[in-house]
Design a protein around this motif. Structure first.
Motif, PDB file in Angstrom:
ATOM      1  N   ARG A 138     -13.219  85.886  33.597  1.00  0.00           N
ATOM      2  CA  ARG A 138     -14.655  85.672  33.842  1.00  0.00           C
ATOM      3  C   ARG A 138     -14.883  84.335  34.536  1.00  0.00           C
ATOM      4  N   VAL A 263     -14.968  89.584  35.953  1.00  0.00           N
ATOM      5  CA  VAL A 263     -16.423  89.543  35.807  1.00  0.00           C
ATOM      6  C   VAL A 263     -16.938  88.207  36.323  1.00  0.00           C
ATOM      7  N   GLY A 265     -20.859  86.176  37.374  1.00  0.00           N
ATOM      8  CA  GLY A 265     -22.297  86.222  37.542  1.00  0.00           C
ATOM      9  C   GLY A 265     -22.692  86.088  39.002  1.00  0.00           C
ATOM     10  N   HIS A 289     -16.571  93.338  38.557  1.00  0.00           N
ATOM     11  CA  HIS A 289     -17.996  93.403  38.261  1.00  0.00           C
ATOM     12  C   HIS A 289     -18.687  92.115  38.684  1.00  0.00           C
ATOM     13  N   VAL A 291     -22.282  90.543  37.911  1.00  0.00           N
ATOM     14  CA  VAL A 291     -23.423  90.745  37.011  1.00  0.00           C
ATOM     15  C   VAL A 291     -24.683  90.276  37.745  1.00  0.00           C
ATOM     16  N   GLY A 302     -25.565  90.367  30.188  1.00  0.00           N
ATOM     17  CA  GLY A 302     -24.837  91.291  31.049  1.00  0.00           C
ATOM     18  C   GLY A 302     -23.359  90.976  31.125  1.00  0.00           C
ATOM     19  N   THR A 303     -23.044  89.697  31.219  1.00  0.00           N
ATOM     20  CA  THR A 303     -21.636  89.282  31.255  1.00  0.00           C
ATOM     21  C   THR A 303     -20.948  89.571  29.935  1.00  0.00           C
ATOM     22  N   LEU A 306     -19.951  93.191  29.407  1.00  0.00           N
ATOM     23  CA  LEU A 306     -18.759  93.607  30.138  1.00  0.00           C
ATOM     24  C   LEU A 306     -17.478  93.043  29.525  1.00  0.00           C
TER      25      LEU A 306
END
Length: 316
Positions: A138, A263, A265, A289, A291, A302-303, A306
């Motif tokens: 992330r 992931v 943002g 992904h 977000v 949202g993060t 996931l």
């Protein structure tokens, strides 16, 4: 929408001598017979936060966490007087992860890292791909010169956080504005608290200014923690995080067989999504992904959804 698992306490913890006079604090929580996973905290220079334990189903995972060299309960601490950074590099940390894995008798494990933790996770996995079962990444930080420019020059994040940037820049003299990393390095290494503490506070204020999509109160830390955080970050960033330019993209072929979730943002101002997209382009097998309504924090809804979904799908 998935959210954190309930708070949990470690069932085991200890200290491990890793060489060069360093000892790292480690802890294990969850199911002693569960699937092994290790979480790598951010920074560099951050430390364990109890909520990190809650990214994993405690019935399914044996979760290992540790304070990296100079951080948290590891010793010597980066905020202690006279501490040397000579034996604190990315590759020392990679070796520490392996030493901890062996110490705990773990054959292979899932590797989870956010922000600087994603950098360290990639470096570790590329060095030891046979020890990694899956990866959850992330807020991708690739530690390139362009990433340093985004963080520490007027043309990057400063354009979006002008007040915070001005406070960071103006904490050093105008004739030093051309090389803020070096200017802060001089102050943070000064033995006088009247010099190094204001610099540490200014550094941390800038670093923590863009953690979430919407403004949020910054976490509160004592002076020793702030000083260690700032000293370690400055040491890593001025040295390019001890990585060759684009090394983590160049060597991604070593880990393309490892199942992974990436992931980031959309409005992450610490690690903008371009880096995550470049990683995905080099690693198309990884699930990717962006977000749409998130910044840098792993706790934004949202993060977080996931990240929890990823560890749930990777559990036994």
């Amino acid at each position: 929408m998935k959210t954190f698992y309930p708070p949990i306490e470690p069932y085991d913890s200890g200290r491990l001598a890793v060489g060069d006079g360093h000892e790292i604090y480690w802890e294990v929580c969850g199911n002693p017979d569960g699937k092994p996973a290790v979480l790598l905290h951010g920074g560099p220079g951050g430390g364990l936060i109890p909520v990190f334990r809650q990214f994993f189903d405690p019935d399914a995972y044996r979760v290992v966490l540790f304070d990296q060299r100079g951080c948290g309960r590891s010793t010597p601490h980066g905020g202690d007087p006279g501490g040397s950074m000579a034996a604190n590099t990315t590759w020392h940390l990679v070796a520490d992860i392996e030493r901890l894995r062996e110490h705990l008798g773990i054959e292979r494990w899932l590797v989870h890292g956010g922000s600087w933790g994603s950098t360290l996770a990639l470096a570790y996995a590329q060095a030891h791909p046979d020890r990694v079962t899956e990866m959850v990444l992330r807020g991708i930080y690739l530690a390139r010169s362009s990433d340093e420019e985004w963080a520490f020059t007027p043309s990057g994040a400063a354009q979006l956080f002008p007040d915070e940037w001005a406070a960071f820049r103006d904490a050093v003299s105008p004739d030093e504005h051309g090389d803020l990393l070096a200017a802060y390095g001089r102050r943070l290494s000064d033995p006088d608290p009247a010099v190094h503490l204001p610099a540490a506070r200014a550094w941390a204020a800038w670093e923590l200014s863009a953690g979430t999509l919407l403004p949020a109160p910054p976490p509160e830390f004592d002076d020793r923690t702030l000083l260690g955080f700032a000293r370690i970050e400055q040491h890593y960033f001025v040295n390019g995080c001890f990585l060759e330019e684009d090394q983590l993209i160049r060597d991604v072929h070593r880990i393309r067989h490892i199942p992974a979730v990436i992931v980031n943002g959309r409005y992450d101002m610490k690690t903008p999504p371009g880096g995550a997209y470049e990683l995905h382009r080099a690693w198309p097998e990884a699930e990717f992904h962006i977000v749409p309504d998130a910044g840098h924090s792993g706790a934004e809804p949202g993060t977080l959804h996931l990240l929890i979904d990823a560890t749930d799908r990777f559990r036994p």
